[in-house]
Design a protein around this motif. Sequence first.
Motif, PDB file in Angstrom:
ATOM      1  N   ARG A 166       0.840  -1.190   0.000  1.00  0.00           N
ATOM      2  CA  ARG A 166       0.000   0.000   0.000  1.00  0.00           C
ATOM      3  C   ARG A 166       0.877   1.243   0.000  1.00  0.00           C
ATOM      4  O   ARG A 166       1.724   1.425   0.873  1.00  0.00           O
ATOM      5  CB  ARG A 166      -0.914   0.012   1.231  1.00  0.00           C
ATOM      6  N   HIS A 167       0.678   2.105  -0.999  1.00  0.00           N
ATOM      7  CA  HIS A 167       1.443   3.340  -1.128  1.00  0.00           C
ATOM      8  C   HIS A 167       0.522   4.540  -0.978  1.00  0.00           C
ATOM      9  O   HIS A 167      -0.632   4.504  -1.437  1.00  0.00           O
ATOM     10  CB  HIS A 167       2.121   3.409  -2.500  1.00  0.00           C
ATOM     11  N   PRO A 168       0.997   5.638  -0.375  1.00  0.00           N
ATOM     12  CA  PRO A 168       0.168   6.847  -0.306  1.00  0.00           C
ATOM     13  C   PRO A 168      -0.100   7.387  -1.706  1.00  0.00           C
ATOM     14  O   PRO A 168       0.706   7.225  -2.624  1.00  0.00           O
ATOM     15  CB  PRO A 168       1.014   7.820   0.516  1.00  0.00           C
ATOM     16  N   ARG A 169      -1.237   8.064  -1.852  1.00  0.00           N
ATOM     17  CA  ARG A 169      -1.585   8.623  -3.165  1.00  0.00           C
ATOM     18  C   ARG A 169      -0.766   9.860  -3.498  1.00  0.00           C
ATOM     19  O   ARG A 169      -0.548  10.160  -4.667  1.00  0.00           O
ATOM     20  CB  ARG A 169      -3.075   8.958  -3.202  1.00  0.00           C
ATOM     21  N   GLY A 170      -0.324  10.593  -2.491  1.00  0.00           N
ATOM     22  CA  GLY A 170       0.455  11.806  -2.734  1.00  0.00           C
ATOM     23  C   GLY A 170      -0.094  12.951  -1.925  1.00  0.00           C
ATOM     24  O   GLY A 170       0.115  13.029  -0.713  1.00  0.00           O
ATOM     25  N   VAL A 171      -0.817  13.853  -2.568  1.00  0.00           N
ATOM     26  CA  VAL A 171      -1.429  14.988  -1.876  1.00  0.00           C
ATOM     27  C   VAL A 171      -2.946  14.879  -2.014  1.00  0.00           C
ATOM     28  O   VAL A 171      -3.484  14.900  -3.124  1.00  0.00           O
ATOM     29  CB  VAL A 171      -0.950  16.336  -2.440  1.00  0.00           C
ATOM     30  N   VAL A 172      -3.616  14.749  -0.899  1.00  0.00           N
ATOM     31  CA  VAL A 172      -5.076  14.644  -0.859  1.00  0.00           C
ATOM     32  C   VAL A 172      -5.667  16.044  -0.787  1.00  0.00           C
ATOM     33  O   VAL A 172      -5.249  16.868   0.042  1.00  0.00           O
ATOM     34  CB  VAL A 172      -5.526  13.811   0.351  1.00  0.00           C
ATOM     35  N   GLY A 173      -6.618  16.323  -1.653  1.00  0.00           N
ATOM     36  CA  GLY A 173      -7.379  17.564  -1.566  1.00  0.00           C
ATOM     37  C   GLY A 173      -8.657  17.318  -0.795  1.00  0.00           C
ATOM     38  O   GLY A 173      -9.433  16.422  -1.147  1.00  0.00           O
ATOM     39  N   HIS A 245      -5.671  20.186  -8.590  1.00  0.00           N
ATOM     40  CA  HIS A 245      -4.279  19.872  -8.243  1.00  0.00           C
ATOM     41  C   HIS A 245      -4.118  18.595  -7.424  1.00  0.00           C
ATOM     42  O   HIS A 245      -2.994  18.113  -7.256  1.00  0.00           O
ATOM     43  CB  HIS A 245      -3.662  21.039  -7.458  1.00  0.00           C
ATOM     44  N   ALA A 246      -5.200  18.038  -6.900  1.00  0.00           N
ATOM     45  CA  ALA A 246      -5.103  16.924  -5.949  1.00  0.00           C
ATOM     46  C   ALA A 246      -4.819  15.603  -6.657  1.00  0.00           C
ATOM     47  O   ALA A 246      -5.128  15.417  -7.831  1.00  0.00           O
ATOM     48  CB  ALA A 246      -6.384  16.821  -5.141  1.00  0.00           C
ATOM     49  N   ASP A 247      -4.261  14.661  -5.886  1.00  0.00           N
ATOM     50  CA  ASP A 247      -4.100  13.280  -6.342  1.00  0.00           C
ATOM     51  C   ASP A 247      -5.292  12.413  -5.930  1.00  0.00           C
ATOM     52  O   ASP A 247      -5.448  11.290  -6.423  1.00  0.00           O
ATOM     53  CB  ASP A 247      -2.810  12.683  -5.771  1.00  0.00           C
ATOM     54  N   TYR A 248      -6.075  12.913  -5.009  1.00  0.00           N
ATOM     55  CA  TYR A 248      -7.297  12.250  -4.540  1.00  0.00           C
ATOM     56  C   TYR A 248      -8.107  13.331  -3.859  1.00  0.00           C
ATOM     57  O   TYR A 248      -7.541  14.258  -3.252  1.00  0.00           O
ATOM     58  CB  TYR A 248      -6.968  11.110  -3.560  1.00  0.00           C
TER      59      TYR A 248
END
Length: 538
Positions: A166-173, A245-248
Amino acid sequence: MTDSQATAAALGTNPTAAAPAGARTAADVVTPELVARLTKSVAGSGRTANHAPFTGEQLAELPESTPEDVAAAFQRARAAQPDWAATPVRARAAVLLRFHDLVLQRQAEILDLIQLETGKARLHAHEEVQAVAVAARHYGRKAPSYLRPKRHTGVVPVLTKTTELRHPRGVVGQIAPWNYPLELSVGDALPAFVTGNAVVMKPDTETALTALWARDLLVEAGLPAEVFQIVIGDGPVVGPEVVKHADYVSFTGSTRTGREVAQGAAARLIGVSLELGGKNAMLVLHDADVEKAAAGAVRACFSSAGQLCISIERLYVHESVADDFLERFAARTKAMRLGNSLAYGADMGSLVGERQLETVTRHVEEAVAKGARLVAGGVARPDIGPLFYEPTILDGVESPMAVCTEETFGPVVSVYRFTDEDDVIAQANATPYGLNSSVWTKDARRGHAVAARLRTGTVNINEGYAPAYGSVQAPMGGMKDSGLSRRHGSEGILKYTEAQTVSQQRLLPLAPSFGMDDEKYAAFMSASLKAMKALRLR
């Protein structure tokens, strides 16, 4: 005075909870020093303000973020996120556990802010403290097990070793609403942080101080400051920039806006979770404890002045107990104390804004004009504050009335009588929404059977909403027009991750070998597949 107000006045008004001597005021709590400390991290070239529902007065002047400010916030969060993701998960989880302790230690501060920004009674503000503490404890304890690599049986046992990462998505909006400004802001961000994501949050401007206070406390608990960015501004301006701009995207709000957020996320092929509107039903069956059901209905319908996505707006009562139930429910509702002080004692506070007051007034007056009967309430209380409205019970509501089908999001509930259980389940399900419902019965087996037939994401038996919402190991969210995805439990944390499957093939390839031609390999694999089924391999 309108006809409905005259009728309400004749019914008797709710008492006012007296403020204690020397009670704190907004000026005592929202000092220039506090505002400067909380807003120093917010990029904003413009200025905006929020207001206190209790009085209508301005609380604080706040920075207003431009689209360029939103882009810069995402750049800062994206630069900080890799180091945070590289931090061991137990160290990230420890931040949540320290935050849990700080929230409980400093709860008086945040209770004041929540009340001032939302107009809630203090006990209802404390529901947010409870919910955030429970979520922080749960994910602080369970995140390592949710996120640890998981072994799976490979396509050929022993020869294929398969692991799920499991990897983080990046930056959550995150776009958070005004009605639960602590729980539905930082409460939803906690699982995103512990999975190694950064978060750029847009709280509602009117409740931004609560979100900023929570950010300040998380940083004190050990969260890197750049990992948590907050932007402030009008939803139609700043919201789409967050989605851009969000990754999720995590969104809580109206169904109409949720559709727009989903469309923006879909255009970018990013994931989205949505908790949206509800027109929640409570079913009081013939064998219910009427006194407990009446007390529970007060909590279910009027907590936070009904400005709760999972509160009850439709009340179905079996004909055999309807009169008894309604008498007890009305008596309890009329006895509720309305109040505007920063202290415990009031049973209900204020609506949050003019739009909510207008909707509540319109729904009640239209229903009464079309033949509904006011059992309790039905009148505004400007003597307490500009946005106060008495908790209201309507009987004799029919489908042409807006209050029957539209979400009111205020202290108004409609009562309907029924005789047939199958019919009332169909009525409860006859709505585009599917967020929460409630069933009251002394027969646990019947309660669970009815619950399983209700098309809502959560069902509470012998309570309104708190047991299902507070059981954070289990998923919470909506069906139909009430949303997508879930908060809480494994779904509430894994949605902030990308799953990766890593498979290692050992000894033999998944291809013809040892001199097999294609036909012999196909026959060998067919025999192997039959054997694996016979051995009950999964």
